[in-house]
Design a protein around this motif. Sequence first.
Motif, PDB file in Angstrom:
ATOM      1  N   LYS A  25       0.782  -1.129   0.034  1.00 27.54           N
ATOM      2  CA  LYS A  25       0.002   0.015   0.018  1.00 27.54           C
ATOM      3  C   LYS A  25       0.991   1.277   0.069  1.00 27.54           C
ATOM      4  CE  LYS A  25      -4.211  -2.002   0.312  1.00 27.54           C
ATOM      5  NZ  LYS A  25      -5.136  -1.981  -0.794  1.00 27.54           N
ATOM      6  N   LEU A  26       2.024   1.066   0.364  1.00 31.80           N
ATOM      7  CA  LEU A  26       2.976   2.345   0.463  1.00 31.80           C
ATOM      8  C   LEU A  26       3.264   2.950  -1.050  1.00 31.80           C
ATOM      9  CD1 LEU A  26       5.858   1.650   2.995  1.00 31.80           C
ATOM     10  CD2 LEU A  26       4.458   3.457   2.986  1.00 31.80           C
ATOM     11  N   LYS A  27       2.925   2.090  -1.906  1.00 32.22           N
ATOM     12  CA  LYS A  27       2.956   2.862  -3.252  1.00 32.22           C
ATOM     13  C   LYS A  27       1.713   3.404  -3.677  1.00 32.22           C
ATOM     14  CE  LYS A  27       5.185  -1.768  -4.895  1.00 32.22           C
ATOM     15  NZ  LYS A  27       4.504  -3.029  -5.422  1.00 32.22           N
ATOM     16  N   LEU A  28       0.648   3.620  -2.964  1.00 30.33           N
ATOM     17  CA  LEU A  28      -0.438   4.368  -3.335  1.00 30.33           C
ATOM     18  C   LEU A  28      -0.514   5.416  -2.418  1.00 30.33           C
ATOM     19  CD1 LEU A  28      -3.033   1.337  -3.125  1.00 30.33           C
ATOM     20  CD2 LEU A  28      -1.854   2.362  -4.910  1.00 30.33           C
ATOM     21  N   VAL A  29       0.369   5.961  -1.343  1.00 27.94           N
ATOM     22  CA  VAL A  29       0.153   7.002  -0.238  1.00 27.94           C
ATOM     23  C   VAL A  29       1.132   8.170  -0.693  1.00 27.94           C
ATOM     24  CG1 VAL A  29      -0.561   5.338   1.300  1.00 27.94           C
ATOM     25  CG2 VAL A  29       1.689   6.082   1.468  1.00 27.94           C
ATOM     26  N   ASP A  30       0.977   9.152  -0.273  1.00 29.50           N
ATOM     27  CA  ASP A  30       1.858  10.525  -0.445  1.00 29.50           C
ATOM     28  C   ASP A  30       2.786  10.525   0.738  1.00 29.50           C
ATOM     29  OD1 ASP A  30       0.475  11.242  -2.966  1.00 29.50           O
ATOM     30  OD2 ASP A  30      -1.088  11.321  -1.808  1.00 29.50           O
ATOM     31  N   MET A  31       2.339  10.151   2.012  1.00 32.89           N
ATOM     32  CA  MET A  31       3.155  10.404   2.905  1.00 32.89           C
ATOM     33  C   MET A  31       2.780   9.479   4.049  1.00 32.89           C
ATOM     34  SD  MET A  31       1.237  13.797   4.512  1.00 32.89           S
ATOM     35  CE  MET A  31       1.620  13.373   6.518  1.00 32.89           C
ATOM     36  N   VAL A  32       3.473   9.406   5.184  1.00 33.53           N
ATOM     37  CA  VAL A  32       3.116   8.689   6.562  1.00 33.53           C
ATOM     38  C   VAL A  32       3.158   9.437   7.708  1.00 33.53           C
ATOM     39  CG1 VAL A  32       3.902   6.676   7.731  1.00 33.53           C
ATOM     40  CG2 VAL A  32       4.535   6.607   5.226  1.00 33.53           C
ATOM     41  N   ILE A  33       1.880   9.099   8.385  1.00 32.90           N
ATOM     42  CA  ILE A  33       1.867   9.717   9.741  1.00 32.90           C
ATOM     43  C   ILE A  33       1.985   8.476  10.614  1.00 32.90           C
ATOM     44  CG2 ILE A  33       0.071  10.571  11.273  1.00 32.90           C
ATOM     45  CD1 ILE A  33      -1.457  11.592   9.135  1.00 32.90           C
ATOM     46  N   GLU A  34       3.348   8.853  11.377  1.00 34.64           N
ATOM     47  CA  GLU A  34       3.563   7.832  12.276  1.00 34.64           C
ATOM     48  C   GLU A  34       3.363   8.227  13.730  1.00 34.64           C
ATOM     49  OE1 GLU A  34       7.497   5.713  14.307  1.00 34.64           O
ATOM     50  OE2 GLU A  34       7.968   6.981  12.517  1.00 34.64           O
ATOM     51  N   LEU A  35       2.777   7.586  14.504  1.00 38.64           N
ATOM     52  CA  LEU A  35       2.285   7.748  15.791  1.00 38.64           C
ATOM     53  C   LEU A  35       3.164   7.056  16.748  1.00 38.64           C
ATOM     54  CD1 LEU A  35      -0.564   8.330  14.589  1.00 38.64           C
ATOM     55  CD2 LEU A  35      -1.822   8.106  16.751  1.00 38.64           C
ATOM     56  N   ARG A  36       3.693   7.841  17.789  1.00 38.32           N
ATOM     57  CA  ARG A  36       4.533   7.367  18.747  1.00 38.32           C
ATOM     58  C   ARG A  36       3.882   7.818  20.203  1.00 38.32           C
ATOM     59  NH1 ARG A  36      10.835   8.227  17.083  1.00 38.32           N
ATOM     60  NH2 ARG A  36      10.579   7.983  14.841  1.00 38.32           N
ATOM     61  N   ASP A  37       4.239   6.960  21.383  1.00 37.29           N
ATOM     62  CA  ASP A  37       3.803   7.349  22.517  1.00 37.29           C
ATOM     63  C   ASP A  37       4.506   8.395  23.290  1.00 37.29           C
ATOM     64  OD1 ASP A  37       3.158   7.362  25.221  1.00 37.29           O
ATOM     65  OD2 ASP A  37       2.417   5.454  25.253  1.00 37.29           O
ATOM     66  N   ALA A  38       4.148   9.553  23.450  1.00 32.63           N
ATOM     67  CA  ALA A  38       4.966  10.784  23.997  1.00 32.63           C
ATOM     68  C   ALA A  38       5.558  10.577  25.328  1.00 32.63           C
ATOM     69  CB  ALA A  38       4.017  11.813  24.345  1.00 32.63           C
ATOM     70  N   ARG A  39       5.340   9.325  25.991  1.00 36.57           N
ATOM     71  CA  ARG A  39       5.801   8.793  27.543  1.00 36.57           C
ATOM     72  C   ARG A  39       7.139   8.199  26.808  1.00 36.57           C
ATOM     73  NH1 ARG A  39       1.081   5.646  29.565  1.00 36.57           N
ATOM     74  NH2 ARG A  39       0.905   5.007  27.294  1.00 36.57           N
ATOM     75  N   ILE A  40       7.147   7.596  25.748  1.00 35.78           N
ATOM     76  CA  ILE A  40       8.472   6.696  25.173  1.00 35.78           C
ATOM     77  C   ILE A  40       8.479   6.819  23.708  1.00 35.78           C
ATOM     78  CG2 ILE A  40       8.332   4.827  26.924  1.00 35.78           C
ATOM     79  CD1 ILE A  40       6.541   3.390  25.015  1.00 35.78           C
ATOM     80  N   PRO A  41       9.138   8.064  23.479  1.00 34.83           N
ATOM     81  CA  PRO A  41       8.940   8.358  21.825  1.00 34.83           C
ATOM     82  C   PRO A  41      10.103   7.524  21.150  1.00 34.83           C
ATOM     83  CG  PRO A  41       8.913  10.502  22.973  1.00 34.83           C
ATOM     84  CD  PRO A  41       9.139   9.349  24.374  1.00 34.83           C
ATOM     85  N   SER A  42      11.263   7.079  21.739  1.00 33.29           N
ATOM     86  CA  SER A  42      12.019   6.451  20.961  1.00 33.29           C
ATOM     87  C   SER A  42      11.771   4.808  21.109  1.00 33.29           C
ATOM     88  CB  SER A  42      13.186   6.642  21.542  1.00 33.29           C
ATOM     89  OG  SER A  42      14.463   5.850  20.855  1.00 33.29           O
ATOM     90  N   ALA A  43      11.282   4.379  22.373  1.00 32.56           N
ATOM     91  CA  ALA A  43      11.095   3.013  22.128  1.00 32.56           C
ATOM     92  C   ALA A  43       9.842   2.548  21.332  1.00 32.56           C
ATOM     93  CB  ALA A  43      10.645   2.705  23.910  1.00 32.56           C
ATOM     94  N   SER A  44       8.802   3.680  21.304  1.00 34.84           N
ATOM     95  CA  SER A  44       7.730   3.343  20.598  1.00 34.84           C
ATOM     96  C   SER A  44       8.009   3.707  19.081  1.00 34.84           C
ATOM     97  CB  SER A  44       6.498   4.118  20.923  1.00 34.84           C
ATOM     98  OG  SER A  44       6.691   5.501  20.975  1.00 34.84           O
ATOM     99  N   ALA A  45       9.175   3.762  18.702  1.00 36.64           N
ATOM    100  CA  ALA A  45       9.497   3.964  17.232  1.00 36.64           C
ATOM    101  C   ALA A  45       9.921   2.471  16.607  1.00 36.64           C
ATOM    102  CB  ALA A  45      10.719   4.953  17.119  1.00 36.64           C
ATOM    103  N   ASN A  46       8.879   2.076  15.846  1.00 39.90           N
ATOM    104  CA  ASN A  46       9.110   0.746  15.189  1.00 39.90           C
ATOM    105  C   ASN A  46      10.040   0.789  14.069  1.00 39.90           C
ATOM    106  OD1 ASN A  46       9.090  -1.628  13.739  1.00 39.90           O
ATOM    107  ND2 ASN A  46       6.910  -1.843  14.282  1.00 39.90           N
TER     108      ASN A  46
END
Length: 287
Positions: A25-46
């Motif tokens: 599906k990435l071929k069909l999108v213009d951009m990505v909204i990535e949500l992270r938890d503000a309490r753990i902004p690095s650990a919640s980065a997949n």
Amino acid sequence: MSERKLNINWFPGHMTKAKREMEEKLKLVDMVIELRDARIPSASANPLLADLTKQKPRLIIMSKADKAEPIYSAKWVEKLSKEGVRVVVMDLNHDNVIKIVSEAARELMKAKLERQIRRGIRPRPIRSMVAGVPNVGKSTLINRMAKKKAVQAADRPGVTKALQWVKVSKELELLDTPGVLWPKFDDEQIGLRLAVSGAIRDEILPLEEVAVFAMKFLIQHKPEVIEERYQVTLSDDPYVMLERIADARGYRLKGDVWDEKRTIETFIRDIRDDQLGRITWELPDEM
């Protein structure tokens, strides 16, 4: 209680399928909204997401801002912005998410939209994939944007299991995706932070290790929170602290045996229910 190594293995079939579908599906999108938890902004980065989406403009939304400490959230925005992405901090339940996300999307796609206009092409709606780890607020964001219950949302991981398109306005379409974790945590601290936040189902968690991690952090960084919540004297030993909580709450079994299971579950539930106040479990200066 004895300290053990964390062992979390959770990569169910729907995540494997979701990862494969996201790649398509990435071929069909213009951009990505990535949500992270503000309490753990690095650990919640997949790291899987970072690899999959590296060719797309990206907006990072640090969700659950009402659960994190504002001073650290501001520092995280500054730190993450240096990576060349747009970063915003949001309380998805109370902030004007439509205005914030729409403006950020237009800014990210400004150059492409202007090129289309110069060529006489009428710009179509911006298509964005919404991605992130489980229980970080993806479905809540989409429902707020759509002003209706467009997708199923719940305060637990593993609710969304399939990809789904949602048109939220004339200029923005969102692709909801399941929360995806990665097969192995190379750093057990990441797994522990995700566990504290509720990103991993409790049924497969070693809750004792999670409670000990959380208690160690609080003893070091926010000891006053423990004193105020449980009315106990401080110790540097997390196990002693948990037993003191058991005493304070009357969680005793026969004789001098304290109820470890009930105490640990109460402590973790208090964290998840914000009974200990706003806590950022990952400090930018220490990363």
